[in-house]
Design a protein around this motif. Structure first.
Motif, PDB file in Angstrom:
ATOM      1  N   ARG A  42     -31.229   7.826 -44.688  1.00  0.00           N
ATOM      2  CA  ARG A  42     -32.478   8.498 -45.054  1.00  0.00           C
ATOM      3  C   ARG A  42     -33.687   7.565 -44.966  1.00  0.00           C
ATOM      4  O   ARG A  42     -34.717   7.912 -44.364  1.00  0.00           O
ATOM      5  CB  ARG A  42     -32.365   9.075 -46.466  1.00  0.00           C
ATOM      6  N   GLU A  43     -33.589   6.388 -45.547  1.00  0.00           N
ATOM      7  CA  GLU A  43     -34.747   5.495 -45.582  1.00  0.00           C
ATOM      8  C   GLU A  43     -35.158   5.066 -44.183  1.00  0.00           C
ATOM      9  O   GLU A  43     -36.354   5.005 -43.864  1.00  0.00           O
ATOM     10  CB  GLU A  43     -34.441   4.272 -46.454  1.00  0.00           C
ATOM     11  N   ASP A  80     -36.952  16.879 -52.273  1.00  0.00           N
ATOM     12  CA  ASP A  80     -38.215  16.144 -52.107  1.00  0.00           C
ATOM     13  C   ASP A  80     -38.006  14.748 -51.529  1.00  0.00           C
ATOM     14  O   ASP A  80     -38.959  14.136 -51.021  1.00  0.00           O
ATOM     15  CB  ASP A  80     -38.938  16.028 -53.447  1.00  0.00           C
ATOM     16  N   ASP A  81     -36.799  14.224 -51.584  1.00  0.00           N
ATOM     17  CA  ASP A  81     -36.508  12.908 -51.016  1.00  0.00           C
ATOM     18  C   ASP A  81     -36.577  12.918 -49.489  1.00  0.00           C
ATOM     19  O   ASP A  81     -36.531  11.852 -48.861  1.00  0.00           O
ATOM     20  CB  ASP A  81     -35.116  12.430 -51.449  1.00  0.00           C
TER      21      ASP A  81
END
Length: 341
Positions: A313-314, A4-5
């Motif tokens: 990711r961010e 979900d991240d």
């Protein structure tokens, strides 16, 4: 690490249903993963970001008409066979519909010249089937099969070649390596003229690339195997590029997976071929790839995880949010990203 991240919100209207009018007319978002900057342009601007001596590596696989529509021999009910990977001259790994009613021994007829029998179930819910045919299989497949567009594309494709790269040559894929769809012969010539070296690998896209992630934890997902080949000539080009302090730029996630699979076996690279089930997600240490051309990928997919492993990711999810705000076109026929560090 949670699946979900890697989720994000995507309005359905941003999913591209048809190719851009011109292959290299798509938009291009450029991400500098070191400076954390994002810029906007068009794909024909790509040469501005490449330097003399860089090596641009492509996947030269060609999509086959992998969807076969037939009838069950006993009942006459409709049945579909989706070719994933060739095992020998007659046997293929496949997905079938309706799966529950096509067990071992079931026979499917596609016409007078082609039929198949289910021989075994696979560990990913598919089937191994054996084909019987009268003639040359590839020619029959060209006549009876359909190009398998992804399920999120609902419009018919007017020109089948628009779901092939201009440099495709090795038949065997169930889906296109879509980052390469943006290149034209003219753009390739321009890149060569400015001193960018072009190299080719092959990875036949199958279930491993587009299989949904149905687990909660990233580390629990298992990739299905896909066949790849790294020619010795391309291995030498990459080694020479690295030795000269230049960059290796992968066109598409399938090229990334091919190069990093080979590097995990032996580095500096040597020619190699086989089946890869490499799964690249944050924490992975890239050995070969210095920059990446790719499309925008589905939420919670292994492909957005691969891109996140390269750029963070961010930062990647921030870029996706900006792409939504700027109304970029997403997925196979959509716009592109160029990521570098």
């Amino acid at each position: 690490m949670l699946v979900d991240d890697f989720d994000y919100f995507l309005p359905p209207e941003l999913i591209a249903q048809t190719p851009a009018a011109a292959r290299d007319g798509s938009r291009l978002m450029t991400l500098d993963a070191t400076r954390k900057t994002i810029t906007h342009g068009h794909f024909y601007d790509l040469p501005e970001f490449l330097r003399e001596g860089d090596a641009l590596i492509f996947n030269d696989t060609r999509v086959i008409p992998a969807r076969l529509m037939g009838k069950k021999d006993k009942t006459g009910g409709r049945a579909e066979v989706f070719l994933l990977r060739r095992l020998d001259s007659c046997r293929w790994e496949t997905l079938v519909k309706p799966g529950k009613k096509l067990g071992e021994g079931a026979k499917i007829v596609f016409g007078e010249e082609l039929s198949c029998t289910v021989e075994a179930r696979t560990d990913f819910g598919g089937r191994v089937v054996k084909f019987s045919y009268d003639g040359i299989f590839e020619e029959i497949l060209d006549r009876l099969g359909k190009i398998p567009l992804p399920p999120y594309i609902h419009e018919e494709l007017a020109d089948r070649e628009r779901y092939q790269t201009v440099y495709s040559r090795e038949k065997g894929s169930a889906a296109a390596p879509t980052a390469g769809l943006h290149f034209t012969e003219e753009l390739l010539a321009k890149l060569k003229n400015q001193g960018v070296n072009l190299g080719f690998v092959t990875l036949h896209v199958g279930l491993g690339t587009f299989r949904p992630v149905n687990v909660e934890t990233v580390e629990d997902h298992v990739m299905h195997g896909e066949w790849f080949s790294l020619p010795e000539e391309t291995a030498r080009l990459i080694n020479d590029t690295k030795a000269a302090g230049k960059r290796v730029v992968a066109v598409g996630t399938t090229t990334v997976r091919t190069l990093e699979t080979a590097a995990a076996k032996e580095y500096p690279l040597k020619g190699a071929s086989g089946v890869t089930n490499i799964f690249i997600y944050p924490g992975f240490n890239y050995k070969v790839v210095d920059a990446l051309v790719t499309n925008f990928h589905l939420p919670k997919s292994t492909l957005i995880m691969l891109v996140s492993a390269f750029a963070g990711r961010e930062f990647v999810l921030e870029a996706y949010k900006e792409a939504v705000r700027e109304k970029y076109r997403f997925f196979s026929f959509g716009d592109a990203m160029f990521l570098h560090r």
